[in-house]
Enzyme design. Sequence first.
Site, short mmCIF file in Angstrom:
data_model
loop_
_atom_site.label_atom_id
_atom_site.label_comp_id
_atom_site.label_asym_id
_atom_site.label_seq_id
_atom_site.Cartn_x
_atom_site.Cartn_y
_atom_site.Cartn_z
N GLU A 35 124.50 26.99 51.77
CA GLU A 35 125.45 28.00 51.29
C GLU A 35 126.87 27.45 51.24
O GLU A 35 127.63 27.74 50.31
CB GLU A 35 125.39 29.25 52.17
CG GLU A 35 124.11 30.07 52.01
CD GLU A 35 123.86 30.52 50.58
OE1 GLU A 35 124.82 30.56 49.77
OE2 GLU A 35 122.71 30.83 50.25
N TYR A 118 130.60 36.75 51.05
CA TYR A 118 129.36 36.31 50.40
C TYR A 118 128.48 35.51 51.35
O TYR A 118 127.28 35.80 51.50
CB TYR A 118 129.65 35.48 49.14
CG TYR A 118 128.41 34.71 48.77
CD1 TYR A 118 127.33 35.35 48.17
CD2 TYR A 118 128.26 33.36 49.12
CE1 TYR A 118 126.15 34.67 47.90
CE2 TYR A 118 127.10 32.68 48.86
CZ TYR A 118 126.04 33.34 48.25
OH TYR A 118 124.88 32.68 48.02
N ASP A 136 127.59 37.54 44.68
CA ASP A 136 128.12 36.26 44.21
C ASP A 136 128.35 36.37 42.71
O ASP A 136 128.15 37.42 42.10
CB ASP A 136 127.16 35.11 44.53
CG ASP A 136 126.05 35.04 43.52
OD1 ASP A 136 125.53 36.11 43.14
OD2 ASP A 136 125.70 33.93 43.08
#
Length: 299
Positions: A35, A118, A136
Amino acid sequence: MNDLHRPVLEWYDEHARELPWRGLEATPWSVMVSEFMLQQTPVARVIPVHAAWLERWPAPADLAAEEPGEAVRMWGRLGYPRRALRLHAAAVAITESHGGEVPSDHAELLALPGVGDYTAAAIASFAFGQRHVVLDTNVRRVFARAASGVEFPANSVNRAERDLAAGLLPEDEATAATWSVAVMELGALVCTAKAPRCHSCPIEDRCAWVAEGRPAHAGPPRKVQGFAGTDRQVRGRLLSVVREADHAVAKPRLDVVWDEPVQRERALASLLADGLLVQVVATGPDGLPDGDHPHYALP
DNA sequence: CATCCGTGGGA
DNA sequence: TTCCCAAGGAT
C-alpha cells in the site's frame, strides 16, 4: 445487497489479477508495504521492489533494525522517496508500540507515519477483512461514473462522496472487504481514466454515465502537475547520485546534476530538511577529514 | 483547500 | 514529442 454488488463481485472473482500482496500467503506486513509503494506508483513498477523488500525484511522488526537510509536505497526509483522514510518510521513504531505486529485497528493504523485515510482503510480491509470505506482514485472514478453520471470525481473528496461510498458498502464485513478491492480493480482494469472499456464492464447497463451518453468532464479543470524544471526533478537527480553511490558523495558530484545554483541549493537543503540526506564528515584513507568539500550520504 | 512531493510508460 | 496519469499523505 444493492444491484451493483453481485455483478461487480462476480466480475472480480473471474478477472482479478493475481498479485503478490493478495491471496492467502500474503501477510499484513506484505499488504502494508504494497500500500505504501502503490501510493501514486503503478502496479507494474511496484511488483519487483515489493518482492525485494519482503525478502530482505519479512517482518516490520527486520526493517526497523536497519538504518532509514537502507529503506531509501531499496526504494529505488519508485518515486516520492519520503514514503520509504515513512514506511521505515512506521516499522519502528510497530516494533516499539505494537509488539512487532501490524495493528488491525483502523485508528492505530491511521496514527502510523505515512498512513492516511485511504491506506488505513485499505490495510484494515485487505489484510484483516474489515468493513471500511476505501476511497482511492479508482473507486472514486467508478462511483463518479456509475452513481453520479459524471466522467471524473471532484478534485478532493467531499462529504457527499464519502456518504455515497458508505451507502454502497455491503453490510457483511467480509463481503465489504472484497467489494472494496473489487471496485478498485474494476477502476484499474475497465473503468480507466482514459478510454474506459465500458463494453467489458459488468455494470454497464446500470451506469449513470453511460446512460447519459458518456458526457465529457464539465467540472473545474483537473490539475496535472508539471515536472520538468521543478524542485522535484532536481531533488530526484540529487538523491539518485547518493542512492547509487557506495560511499558518501562530495558536493561537486552533486553540483553537476543541475546548472542553476539557487534552485540546486534549495533542493539540496530540502532533502536535508526532509531527512532523505545527511551531511557527513568524510574521511580519507588516513582517517583524516577528506578535502574541503562537504559530503552527503543517506541517513 | 491548494500545493508540494518522483518516476516512467503509454497514447 | 508532449501530455496524461498512476492503490496518497502531509502541511
